[in-house]
Design a protein around this motif. Sequence first.
Motif, PDB file in Angstrom:
ATOM      1  N   ASP A 106       0.800  -1.227   0.000  1.00  0.00           N
ATOM      2  CA  ASP A 106       0.000   0.000   0.000  1.00  0.00           C
ATOM      3  C   ASP A 106       0.833   1.278   0.000  1.00  0.00           C
ATOM      4  O   ASP A 106       0.678   2.144   0.861  1.00  0.00           O
ATOM      5  CB  ASP A 106      -0.955  -0.003   1.199  1.00  0.00           C
ATOM      6  CG  ASP A 106      -1.974  -1.112   1.082  1.00  0.00           C
ATOM      7  OD1 ASP A 106      -2.796  -1.051   0.161  1.00  0.00           O
ATOM      8  OD2 ASP A 106      -1.931  -2.049   1.896  1.00  0.00           O
ATOM      9  N   THR A 107       1.677   1.439  -1.008  1.00  0.00           N
ATOM     10  CA  THR A 107       2.514   2.635  -1.067  1.00  0.00           C
ATOM     11  C   THR A 107       1.719   3.887  -1.425  1.00  0.00           C
ATOM     12  O   THR A 107       2.107   4.994  -1.049  1.00  0.00           O
ATOM     13  CB  THR A 107       3.654   2.461  -2.087  1.00  0.00           C
ATOM     14  OG1 THR A 107       3.107   2.057  -3.338  1.00  0.00           O
ATOM     15  CG2 THR A 107       4.656   1.440  -1.598  1.00  0.00           C
ATOM     16  N   HIS A 108       0.624   3.746  -2.151  1.00  0.00           N
ATOM     17  CA  HIS A 108      -0.244   4.879  -2.516  1.00  0.00           C
ATOM     18  C   HIS A 108       0.539   6.038  -3.132  1.00  0.00           C
ATOM     19  O   HIS A 108       0.295   7.199  -2.815  1.00  0.00           O
ATOM     20  CB  HIS A 108      -1.030   5.380  -1.296  1.00  0.00           C
ATOM     21  CG  HIS A 108      -1.966   4.368  -0.737  1.00  0.00           C
ATOM     22  ND1 HIS A 108      -3.190   4.096  -1.303  1.00  0.00           N
ATOM     23  CD2 HIS A 108      -1.844   3.542   0.333  1.00  0.00           C
ATOM     24  CE1 HIS A 108      -3.795   3.144  -0.601  1.00  0.00           C
ATOM     25  NE2 HIS A 108      -3.006   2.792   0.392  1.00  0.00           N
ATOM     26  N   LEU A 109       1.483   5.731  -4.023  1.00  0.00           N
ATOM     27  CA  LEU A 109       2.307   6.763  -4.637  1.00  0.00           C
ATOM     28  C   LEU A 109       1.527   7.551  -5.673  1.00  0.00           C
ATOM     29  O   LEU A 109       0.874   6.984  -6.540  1.00  0.00           O
ATOM     30  CB  LEU A 109       3.529   6.122  -5.301  1.00  0.00           C
ATOM     31  CG  LEU A 109       4.509   5.472  -4.337  1.00  0.00           C
ATOM     32  CD1 LEU A 109       5.527   4.662  -5.105  1.00  0.00           C
ATOM     33  CD2 LEU A 109       5.175   6.521  -3.476  1.00  0.00           C
ATOM     34  N   GLY A 110       1.593   8.845  -5.569  1.00  0.00           N
ATOM     35  CA  GLY A 110       0.932   9.735  -6.518  1.00  0.00           C
ATOM     36  C   GLY A 110       1.447  11.146  -6.343  1.00  0.00           C
ATOM     37  O   GLY A 110       1.880  11.524  -5.247  1.00  0.00           O
ATOM     38  N   ALA A 111       1.422  11.905  -7.408  1.00  0.00           N
ATOM     39  CA  ALA A 111       1.933  13.268  -7.349  1.00  0.00           C
ATOM     40  C   ALA A 111       1.167  14.129  -6.341  1.00  0.00           C
ATOM     41  O   ALA A 111       1.703  15.076  -5.786  1.00  0.00           O
ATOM     42  CB  ALA A 111       1.868  13.903  -8.734  1.00  0.00           C
ATOM     43  N   ARG A 112      -0.091  13.770  -6.090  1.00  0.00           N
ATOM     44  CA  ARG A 112      -0.922  14.561  -5.173  1.00  0.00           C
ATOM     45  C   ARG A 112      -0.926  14.010  -3.751  1.00  0.00           C
ATOM     46  O   ARG A 112      -1.755  14.388  -2.943  1.00  0.00           O
ATOM     47  CB  ARG A 112      -2.363  14.597  -5.701  1.00  0.00           C
ATOM     48  CG  ARG A 112      -2.490  15.217  -7.079  1.00  0.00           C
ATOM     49  CD  ARG A 112      -3.885  15.036  -7.687  1.00  0.00           C
ATOM     50  NE  ARG A 112      -4.191  13.616  -7.879  1.00  0.00           N
ATOM     51  CZ  ARG A 112      -5.169  12.959  -7.242  1.00  0.00           C
ATOM     52  NH1 ARG A 112      -5.955  13.573  -6.410  1.00  0.00           N
ATOM     53  NH2 ARG A 112      -5.375  11.675  -7.477  1.00  0.00           N
ATOM     54  N   ALA A 113       0.011  13.104  -3.430  1.00  0.00           N
ATOM     55  CA  ALA A 113       0.017  12.452  -2.115  1.00  0.00           C
ATOM     56  C   ALA A 113       1.404  12.549  -1.464  1.00  0.00           C
ATOM     57  O   ALA A 113       2.101  11.551  -1.326  1.00  0.00           O
ATOM     58  CB  ALA A 113      -0.411  10.996  -2.268  1.00  0.00           C
ATOM     59  N   ASN A 120       6.691   8.547   3.204  1.00  0.00           N
ATOM     60  CA  ASN A 120       6.757   7.202   3.782  1.00  0.00           C
ATOM     61  C   ASN A 120       7.556   6.268   2.876  1.00  0.00           C
ATOM     62  O   ASN A 120       8.403   5.498   3.335  1.00  0.00           O
ATOM     63  CB  ASN A 120       5.359   6.627   3.983  1.00  0.00           C
ATOM     64  CG  ASN A 120       4.610   7.290   5.108  1.00  0.00           C
ATOM     65  OD1 ASN A 120       5.203   7.938   5.964  1.00  0.00           O
ATOM     66  ND2 ASN A 120       3.299   7.140   5.111  1.00  0.00           N
ATOM     67  N   PHE A 121       7.281   6.331   1.565  1.00  0.00           N
ATOM     68  CA  PHE A 121       7.980   5.472   0.616  1.00  0.00           C
ATOM     69  C   PHE A 121       9.477   5.793   0.605  1.00  0.00           C
ATOM     70  O   PHE A 121      10.302   4.875   0.536  1.00  0.00           O
ATOM     71  CB  PHE A 121       7.393   5.635  -0.790  1.00  0.00           C
ATOM     72  CG  PHE A 121       8.078   4.758  -1.799  1.00  0.00           C
ATOM     73  CD1 PHE A 121       7.731   3.416  -1.907  1.00  0.00           C
ATOM     74  CD2 PHE A 121       9.061   5.264  -2.620  1.00  0.00           C
ATOM     75  CE1 PHE A 121       8.364   2.597  -2.823  1.00  0.00           C
ATOM     76  CE2 PHE A 121       9.693   4.443  -3.548  1.00  0.00           C
ATOM     77  CZ  PHE A 121       9.346   3.114  -3.647  1.00  0.00           C
ATOM     78  N   VAL A 165      -0.806   0.424  -5.211  1.00  0.00           N
ATOM     79  CA  VAL A 165       0.436   1.077  -5.603  1.00  0.00           C
ATOM     80  C   VAL A 165       0.233   2.584  -5.746  1.00  0.00           C
ATOM     81  O   VAL A 165       1.166   3.357  -5.576  1.00  0.00           O
ATOM     82  CB  VAL A 165       1.008   0.450  -6.888  1.00  0.00           C
ATOM     83  CG1 VAL A 165       0.179   0.787  -8.096  1.00  0.00           C
ATOM     84  CG2 VAL A 165       2.441   0.864  -7.089  1.00  0.00           C
ATOM     85  N   SER A 166      -0.985   3.013  -6.042  1.00  0.00           N
ATOM     86  CA  SER A 166      -1.283   4.441  -6.183  1.00  0.00           C
ATOM     87  C   SER A 166      -2.618   4.751  -5.513  1.00  0.00           C
ATOM     88  O   SER A 166      -3.425   3.850  -5.294  1.00  0.00           O
ATOM     89  CB  SER A 166      -1.331   4.835  -7.656  1.00  0.00           C
ATOM     90  OG  SER A 166      -2.440   4.259  -8.290  1.00  0.00           O
ATOM     91  N   PHE A 202       3.164   8.008 -12.193  1.00  0.00           N
ATOM     92  CA  PHE A 202       4.012   8.543 -11.129  1.00  0.00           C
ATOM     93  C   PHE A 202       4.573   7.404 -10.277  1.00  0.00           C
ATOM     94  O   PHE A 202       5.762   7.376  -9.965  1.00  0.00           O
ATOM     95  CB  PHE A 202       3.227   9.511 -10.241  1.00  0.00           C
ATOM     96  CG  PHE A 202       4.062  10.141  -9.169  1.00  0.00           C
ATOM     97  CD1 PHE A 202       4.708  11.336  -9.395  1.00  0.00           C
ATOM     98  CD2 PHE A 202       4.201   9.524  -7.933  1.00  0.00           C
ATOM     99  CE1 PHE A 202       5.493  11.914  -8.409  1.00  0.00           C
ATOM    100  CE2 PHE A 202       4.976  10.084  -6.937  1.00  0.00           C
ATOM    101  CZ  PHE A 202       5.632  11.291  -7.183  1.00  0.00           C
ATOM    102  N   ALA A 203       3.724   6.462  -9.902  1.00  0.00           N
ATOM    103  CA  ALA A 203       4.151   5.324  -9.097  1.00  0.00           C
ATOM    104  C   ALA A 203       5.221   4.506  -9.834  1.00  0.00           C
ATOM    105  O   ALA A 203       6.240   4.122  -9.256  1.00  0.00           O
ATOM    106  CB  ALA A 203       2.971   4.452  -8.720  1.00  0.00           C
TER     107      ALA A 203
END
Length: 71
Positions: free
Chosen positions: A12-19, A25-26, A47-48, A60-61
């Motif tokens: 659950d990295t939730h990578l995004g330009a708006r996050a 954390n990553f 992943v995002s 982005f991710a």
Amino acid sequence: MATTFTVARISDTHLGARAPLFRANFDRVAAALQGLWPDVLVHAGDVSPDGADREADLAFAAATWVRTAGC
């Protein structure tokens, strides 16, 4: 003779330009993995943040993972 290998599991990295919080954390996880060079890296979960609806989040991710892996 036994063969050993190293597995790193990230979730659950939730990578995004708006996050930015998730990116921070990553970055900490990526720093912890530096020099370990696991044989297998498994990503479970999201992943995002909105990849299903936002192609830019997935791009982005992917770019973040490529930079981290040194590809």
